[in-house]
Scaffold this active site. Structure first.
Site, PDB file in Angstrom:
ATOM      1  N   CYS A  88       0.844  -1.195   0.000  1.00  0.00           N
ATOM      2  CA  CYS A  88       0.000   0.000   0.000  1.00  0.00           C
ATOM      3  C   CYS A  88       0.884   1.252   0.000  1.00  0.00           C
ATOM      4  CB  CYS A  88      -0.971  -0.041   1.178  1.00  0.00           C
ATOM      5  SG  CYS A  88      -2.300   1.185   1.022  1.00  0.00           S
ATOM      6  N   GLU A 115      -2.772  -9.130   2.408  1.00  0.00           N
ATOM      7  CA  GLU A 115      -3.224  -9.789   3.642  1.00  0.00           C
ATOM      8  C   GLU A 115      -4.737  -9.773   3.782  1.00  0.00           C
ATOM      9  OE1 GLU A 115      -1.923  -6.824   3.357  1.00  0.00           O
ATOM     10  OE2 GLU A 115      -2.717  -5.432   4.854  1.00  0.00           O
ATOM     11  N   HIS A 133      -3.904  -4.717  -0.639  1.00  0.00           N
ATOM     12  CA  HIS A 133      -3.555  -5.377   0.620  1.00  0.00           C
ATOM     13  C   HIS A 133      -3.578  -6.887   0.431  1.00  0.00           C
ATOM     14  CE1 HIS A 133      -3.310  -1.938   3.301  1.00  0.00           C
ATOM     15  NE2 HIS A 133      -4.162  -1.381   2.468  1.00  0.00           N
TER      16      HIS A 133
END
Lengths: 251, 204
Positions: free
Chosen positions: B77, B186, B184
């Site tokens: 990011c 994750e 992202h």
């Protein structure tokens, strides 16, 4: 192209998922971790945990629930319900939430939105608005829809965005739990007024209701609970339906 | 051991959770000197580009040193934006400069949804793979990942995947052992975990 998001809401009470009709009369729908795992498999885009009876003594139980869900999914996770100050928001984020949603506290102390946006970024701050149609306008209610305010939903949405909220979770109290469709007029009125995404909530009953809210309602995301909880419809079926109607979705 | 840089701009819980799930050995380094012993560096980040200024100068120097020694680096990011020279968001703040170019605010084009262009860009959007890279090994054209950002990096020779939102921007970049993702990983389901695994293999 940016996909329209389908969000599953887990209304949690004492560590169990429940779902109310017009915010009252709760029936249990299961274990939050197991539900999150199922939704993840079915292709849900995001999960919201809403603590429907948040009290001080229950906050530790909530942290355990957040953690249980966060272990199951690698998707955006939002937590709301009874978040009154920065300490509550910190605890939710520490337990694994990516975003927190503020409702009553944001109306009472709008500067809380700004403080949280500075600390975690606007993407982590959702303002939840519960609105009801009254004499041609959309009046905001707080305390789980129990207490009327003098605030108008469109006007407050604008202010909340200016103060640092990154998304709006907009619930129609009139439609919530009725399965009669989202309030597309309410959703479009707010979506046109702000430059941040609007999540429509309240009233999902059929797949066509989602098509409506993503077109006429100008929503960027739609949230539902019971339509998913009781396996009445699979998330994957809904996405197939949306795609066949020209609505961009993640498959 | 992977160094997860914490510069106080947002929470690392999701990244930690994903790395743990993948069986990675990682820790938040105590000081810049710790990077000497690391096999990889992850610079995560949400928030304002200016927040990355707290990385400077000791951290910036240590990370640049690690990159110079060939240690794989992944920016996530804001961490991707920081790989470039700077950003419109904070004109005074200097990026790592590992890749040429400056990040800019996302501006709307004519294909905006309903005529309303929303910034930040929030949600799942598709990757257009522009060239082969170790970073995106196993990732398919059109695979979707989760974004939340207002500023973006330009499409340059370092771009390995671009995404369209108003404009085309670099959603993944890679030059040698330095890589970055604007989304992202994750929070991007199996596709995101695959990309993190690719980095961990590179940093093993």
């Amino acid at each position: 192209m940016l996909s329209k998001r389908i969000i599953a809401c887990l209304d949690v009470r004492d560590g169990q998922v429940v779902k109310g009709i017009n915010f009252e009369g709760l029936r249990s729908a299961g274990d939050p971790g197991a539900l999150a795992r199922r939704y993840n498999r079915e292709g849900i885009d995001e999960v919201v945990i809403l603590d429907v009876t948040a009290t001080i003594e229950k906050r530790k139980a909530l942290a355990r629930t957040i953690n249980a869900v966060a272990q199951e999914i690698f998707l955006p996770l939002c937590v709301g319900g009874g978040i009154k100050d920065e300490a509550h928001a910190d605890a939710a984020i520490e337990a694994g939430a990516d975003k927190v949603s503020l409702n009553t506290a944001a109306i009472a102390r709008p500067e809380l939105l700004t403080a949280l946006a500075r600390r975690y970024g606007s993407q982590a701050v959702i303002v939840a608005i519960d609105a009801k149609r009254e004499s041609g306008a959309f009046r905001i209610y707080v305390r789980s829809g129990q207490q009327a305010t003098e605030r108008d939903a469109v006007e407050w949405a604008r202010e909340a965005a200016d103060r640092g909220a990154g998304e709006i979770l907009l619930t129609s109290i009139d439609r919530d739990g009725t399965k009669s469709g989202f309030d597309c007029e309410l959703t479009a009125a707010v979506s046109e007024a702000v430059s941040i995404p609007v999540i429509a909530s309240g009233g999902a009953g059929t797949f066509d209701h989602f098509v409506d809210v993503f077109t006429a309602g100008k929503a960027h995301a739609a949230l539902a609970a019971s339509i998913f909880h009781y396996a009445e419809h699979a998330v994957a079926d809904l996405k197939r339906h949306l795609a066949s109607h020209g609505v961009p979705v993640r498959r | 051991m992977i160094a997860l840089i914490d510069y106080g701009a947002g929470n690392l819980t999701s990244v930690r959770k994903a790395l743990t799930h993948l069986g990675a050995e990682f820790r938040v380094p105590d000081g810049p000197a710790d990077l000497d012993r690391m096999t990889g560096v992850i610079v995560p980040g949400v928030g304002n580009f200016e927040a990355t200024a707290v990385l400077a100068p000791e951290w910036r120097g240590a990370i640049a040193g690690a990159v110079g020694r060939g240690t794989p680096l992944l920016g996530i990011c804001l961490g991707l934006q920081w790989l470039f020279e700077g950003s419109e968001e904070a004109p005074g703040a200097e990026g790592l400069g590992a890749m040429p170019g400056t990040c800019a605010l996302i501006r709307g084009g004519p294909d905006d949804d309903f005529g309303i262009f929303k910034v930040p860009h929030v949600g799942w959007n598709s990757l257009h793979v522009t060239r082969d890279s170790w970073l995106l090994d196993g990732v398919g054209e059109g695979d979707q990942v989760y974004f939340t950002h207002s500023y973006a990096a330009p499409v340059t020779a370092d771009c390995v995947a671009s995404t369209r939102y108003g404009i085309d921007f670099a959603s993944a970049v890679q030059r040698g052992h330095v890589a970055g993702v604007q989304f992202h990983p994750e929070k991007s389901g199996d596709v995101g975990l695959r990309i993190l695994r690719n980095f961990l293999e590179r940093a093993a």
